[in-house]
Design an enzyme around this catalytic site. Sequence first.
Site, short mmCIF file in Angstrom:
data_model
loop_
_atom_site.label_atom_id
_atom_site.label_comp_id
_atom_site.label_asym_id
_atom_site.label_seq_id
_atom_site.Cartn_x
_atom_site.Cartn_y
_atom_site.Cartn_z
N HIS A 1 -51.89 -106.58 1.32
CA HIS A 1 -52.51 -106.06 0.10
C HIS A 1 -51.66 -104.94 -0.50
O HIS A 1 -51.36 -104.94 -1.70
CB HIS A 1 -53.92 -105.55 0.44
CG HIS A 1 -54.68 -105.06 -0.74
ND1 HIS A 1 -55.75 -105.75 -1.26
CD2 HIS A 1 -54.55 -103.94 -1.50
CE1 HIS A 1 -56.24 -105.07 -2.30
NE2 HIS A 1 -55.53 -103.97 -2.46
N GLU A 2 -51.26 -103.98 0.34
CA GLU A 2 -50.49 -102.84 -0.17
C GLU A 2 -49.09 -103.26 -0.59
O GLU A 2 -48.57 -102.78 -1.60
CB GLU A 2 -50.44 -101.72 0.87
CG GLU A 2 -51.79 -101.16 1.27
CD GLU A 2 -52.70 -100.81 0.10
OE1 GLU A 2 -52.22 -100.38 -0.96
OE2 GLU A 2 -53.93 -100.98 0.25
N GLN B 1 -50.81 -97.19 -7.41
CA GLN B 1 -52.23 -96.97 -7.65
C GLN B 1 -52.54 -95.53 -8.07
O GLN B 1 -53.62 -95.26 -8.58
CB GLN B 1 -53.05 -97.32 -6.41
CG GLN B 1 -53.03 -98.81 -6.10
CD GLN B 1 -53.89 -99.12 -4.91
OE1 GLN B 1 -53.44 -99.04 -3.77
NE2 GLN B 1 -55.14 -99.47 -5.18
N HIS C 1 -49.05 -104.61 -4.02
CA HIS C 1 -49.06 -103.58 -5.07
C HIS C 1 -47.64 -103.16 -5.43
O HIS C 1 -47.36 -102.86 -6.60
CB HIS C 1 -49.84 -102.35 -4.60
CG HIS C 1 -51.31 -102.43 -4.82
ND1 HIS C 1 -51.87 -102.58 -6.07
CD2 HIS C 1 -52.35 -102.37 -3.95
CE1 HIS C 1 -53.19 -102.62 -5.96
NE2 HIS C 1 -53.50 -102.51 -4.68
N CYS D 1 -60.30 -103.68 -3.91
CA CYS D 1 -59.14 -102.90 -4.30
C CYS D 1 -59.61 -101.64 -5.01
O CYS D 1 -60.48 -101.69 -5.87
CB CYS D 1 -58.26 -103.73 -5.23
SG CYS D 1 -56.77 -102.90 -5.80
N LEU D 2 -59.01 -100.52 -4.65
CA LEU D 2 -59.36 -99.25 -5.30
C LEU D 2 -59.02 -99.25 -6.79
O LEU D 2 -59.56 -98.46 -7.54
CB LEU D 2 -58.66 -98.09 -4.59
CG LEU D 2 -59.11 -97.83 -3.16
CD1 LEU D 2 -58.21 -96.77 -2.51
CD2 LEU D 2 -60.56 -97.41 -3.09
N GLY E 1 -55.99 -98.22 2.64
CA GLY E 1 -54.60 -98.26 2.21
C GLY E 1 -54.51 -97.81 0.77
O GLY E 1 -55.51 -97.86 0.03
#
Length: 194
Positions: free
Chosen positions: A141-142, A51, A145, A99-100, A46
């Site tokens: 999670h997304e 991000q 963000h 997490c990226l 995702g």
Amino acid sequence: MAVLPIVITGNPVLHTPAKPVERFDDELRRLVDDMFETMDEAPGVGLAAPQVGVGLRVFVYGWEDEDGYLWRGVAINPELWQSPLDLGPADEDEESEGCLSIPGERFPLRRAERVILRAVDLDQEPFEIVAEGWLARIFQHEYDHLDGVLYADRLGHVYAKAIQKAIKKSGWGKPGDSWMPGVDHLEGEHPARG
């Protein structure tokens, strides 16, 4: 399509609620295409617009479930409803996520087992997905963000302390830090990030 740099924790765009998408145009389509390319190259499951430095309420996802079904799409201006959280500590093996925007780190986090995602796609067509398990975790999670929340913000005390130490050790936590998927290899053995 292009791979975009992924911003690292400390960048204000990651810690500020994103704005609703109002213009559904070629620029939005290009952003979504680039986000898919970036997510795949990272690799992740995702990726939210903040991000990649864009403060809009958009995320993409791509995950293959245990039955081999590929869940892949874009959620624009999403709403998310979730089931109540189970009590007790998160399982380190089954509930760890990364997490990226905090590359290379993974910590256990309790998430709702079931969610309902409602959003529109690039053609402004509404859709709804009832998700359970890992897909529900990806959506939560997304969606976080888009509200300016990183998974690190939700960690219990012991893990919150550990991730802050890792962030400090890496020299992150300030504006301007990013990494480039396909060039910088910060993910190591943790491909399931978002």
